[in-house]
Design a protein around this motif. Structure first.
Motif, mmCIF file in Angstrom:
data_model
loop_
_atom_site.group_PDB
_atom_site.id
_atom_site.type_symbol
_atom_site.label_atom_id
_atom_site.label_comp_id
_atom_site.label_asym_id
_atom_site.label_seq_id
_atom_site.Cartn_x
_atom_site.Cartn_y
_atom_site.Cartn_z
ATOM 1 N N LYS A 55 0.805 -1.214 0.000
ATOM 2 C CA LYS A 55 0.000 0.000 0.000
ATOM 3 C C LYS A 55 0.840 1.267 0.000
ATOM 4 C CE LYS A 55 -4.044 -2.044 2.252
ATOM 5 N NZ LYS A 55 -4.970 -1.996 3.402
ATOM 6 N N ASN A 56 2.027 1.205 0.557
ATOM 7 C CA ASN A 56 2.913 2.364 0.566
ATOM 8 C C ASN A 56 3.937 2.205 -0.558
ATOM 9 O OD1 ASN A 56 4.953 4.308 1.111
ATOM 10 N ND2 ASN A 56 4.360 4.363 3.257
ATOM 11 N N PRO A 57 3.913 3.064 -1.583
ATOM 12 C CA PRO A 57 4.771 2.872 -2.750
ATOM 13 C C PRO A 57 6.182 3.427 -2.603
ATOM 14 C CG PRO A 57 3.410 4.786 -3.101
ATOM 15 C CD PRO A 57 3.028 4.240 -1.747
ATOM 16 N N MET A 58 6.514 4.042 -1.465
ATOM 17 C CA MET A 58 7.786 4.744 -1.348
ATOM 18 C C MET A 58 8.979 3.812 -1.512
ATOM 19 S SD MET A 58 6.864 7.819 -1.187
ATOM 20 C CE MET A 58 8.478 8.529 -0.947
ATOM 21 N N LEU A 59 8.927 2.615 -0.955
ATOM 22 C CA LEU A 59 10.038 1.667 -1.100
ATOM 23 C C LEU A 59 10.196 1.260 -2.564
ATOM 24 C CD1 LEU A 59 9.527 -0.692 1.979
ATOM 25 C CD2 LEU A 59 11.336 0.989 1.662
ATOM 26 N N PHE A 60 9.069 0.982 -3.215
ATOM 27 C CA PHE A 60 9.092 0.560 -4.612
ATOM 28 C C PHE A 60 9.654 1.665 -5.506
ATOM 29 C CE2 PHE A 60 7.094 -0.692 -8.678
ATOM 30 C CZ PHE A 60 7.510 -2.010 -8.721
ATOM 31 N N ILE A 61 9.228 2.901 -5.266
ATOM 32 C CA ILE A 61 9.721 4.044 -6.048
ATOM 33 C C ILE A 61 11.216 4.234 -5.835
ATOM 34 C CG2 ILE A 61 9.604 6.553 -6.277
ATOM 35 C CD1 ILE A 61 6.614 6.332 -5.630
ATOM 36 N N THR A 62 11.670 4.070 -4.593
ATOM 37 C CA THR A 62 13.092 4.223 -4.283
ATOM 38 C C THR A 62 13.933 3.196 -5.043
ATOM 39 O OG1 THR A 62 12.602 5.097 -2.084
ATOM 40 C CG2 THR A 62 14.816 4.212 -2.445
ATOM 41 N N ILE A 63 13.430 1.960 -5.126
ATOM 42 C CA ILE A 63 14.151 0.916 -5.857
ATOM 43 C C ILE A 63 14.338 1.306 -7.320
ATOM 44 C CG2 ILE A 63 14.017 -1.458 -6.687
ATOM 45 C CD1 ILE A 63 12.604 -2.168 -4.070
ATOM 46 N N TYR A 64 13.284 1.819 -7.935
ATOM 47 C CA TYR A 64 13.378 2.213 -9.346
ATOM 48 C C TYR A 64 14.300 3.413 -9.535
ATOM 49 C CZ TYR A 64 10.259 -0.992 -11.702
ATOM 50 O OH TYR A 64 9.721 -2.117 -12.269
#
Length: 233
Positions: A55-64
């Motif tokens: 639900k929190n996209p911040m980790l996913f965005i950081t990876i990209y």
């Protein structure tokens, strides 16, 4: 006894004036919620934050963002090699296609890898934060550590229940999966993302993400930026 949350300082764009009197003082019963910031007996602020990795996209965005930066570095390196070998600029487009292919592969694989890691962690990301006037420490807990256990540690450190603070501190270190430390003196950028309850605290070679409940968000943001002398506005 009723719980009355403190009034945070106004959210502003310029450097705030930190007032120690605005430090949060939660009632012991409120610590059971886990996410609220607690001033412990050793003078450090601590709190637990848990969120769904889906639900929190911040980790996913950081990876990209890391992947994009890595691809850019590879592209620059390939062109530097071509420059010294005498093939530049004829090989620029070839190098670009190679890097785009690498990015495409990672772009496809990363979502699957993220799902695997999220499943291994029970779809939850549990982090314990420690903060004083010099630094903030982001401790990602091992997947075996449940939020209730981490809250129990905080109750001891805060002096709300009896127990050995030394033993608890050692237990926290042993249960830490990864650690990110932001030293306020070296921090150059602090950026709030209120929608995701996230504050990015960046210094050279270290990117930190700090999470807090919306009730504490303004207070925490003001505290951090007021202790970072190199933050640029």
């Amino acid at each position: 006894m009723g719980y009355t949350p403190p009034t945070p300082p106004p959210f502003q764009q310029g450097p705030p004036q930190w007032q120690p009197s605005q430090s949060p003082q939660w009632q012991p019963s409120q610590l059971s919620y886990g996410n609220r910031i607690q001033l412990c007996q050793d003078g450090k602020y601590r709190w637990i934050y848990e969120f769904s990795m889906m639900k929190n996209p911040m980790l996913f965005i950081t990876i990209y963002k890391v992947i994009c930066l890595s691809c850019l570095i590879v592209w620059l390196l390939l062109n530097v090699i071509s420059l010294f070998s005498g093939d530049f600029p004829d090989t620029v487009w070839t190098n670009t296609k190679i890097v785009l292919l690498i990015f495409a592969i990672f772009a496809v694989l990363v979502p699957f890898a993220y799902l695997i890691v999220a499943a291994q962690n029970g779809w939850k990301y549990v982090v314990l934060f420690e903060m004083d006037d010099k630094e903030i420490i982001h401790r990602q807990m091992n997947k075996q550590v449940k939020k209730a256990k981490a809250i129990g540690w905080l109750t001891v450190l805060a002096g709300l229940v009896g127990g050995s603070r030394g033993a608890v501190s050692a237990g926290i270190v042993a249960a830490t999966h990864t650690t990110t430390i932001s030293t306020f003196h070296y921090v150059k950028k602090v950026k709030p993302y209120r929608k995701w309850n996230t504050i990015k605290v960046n210094q050279p070679l270290s990117k930190n993400q700090v999470y807090a409940d919306i009730e504490d968000f303004d207070w925490l943001y003001q505290y951090i930026v007021s202790h970072c002398p190199k933050v640029k506005w």
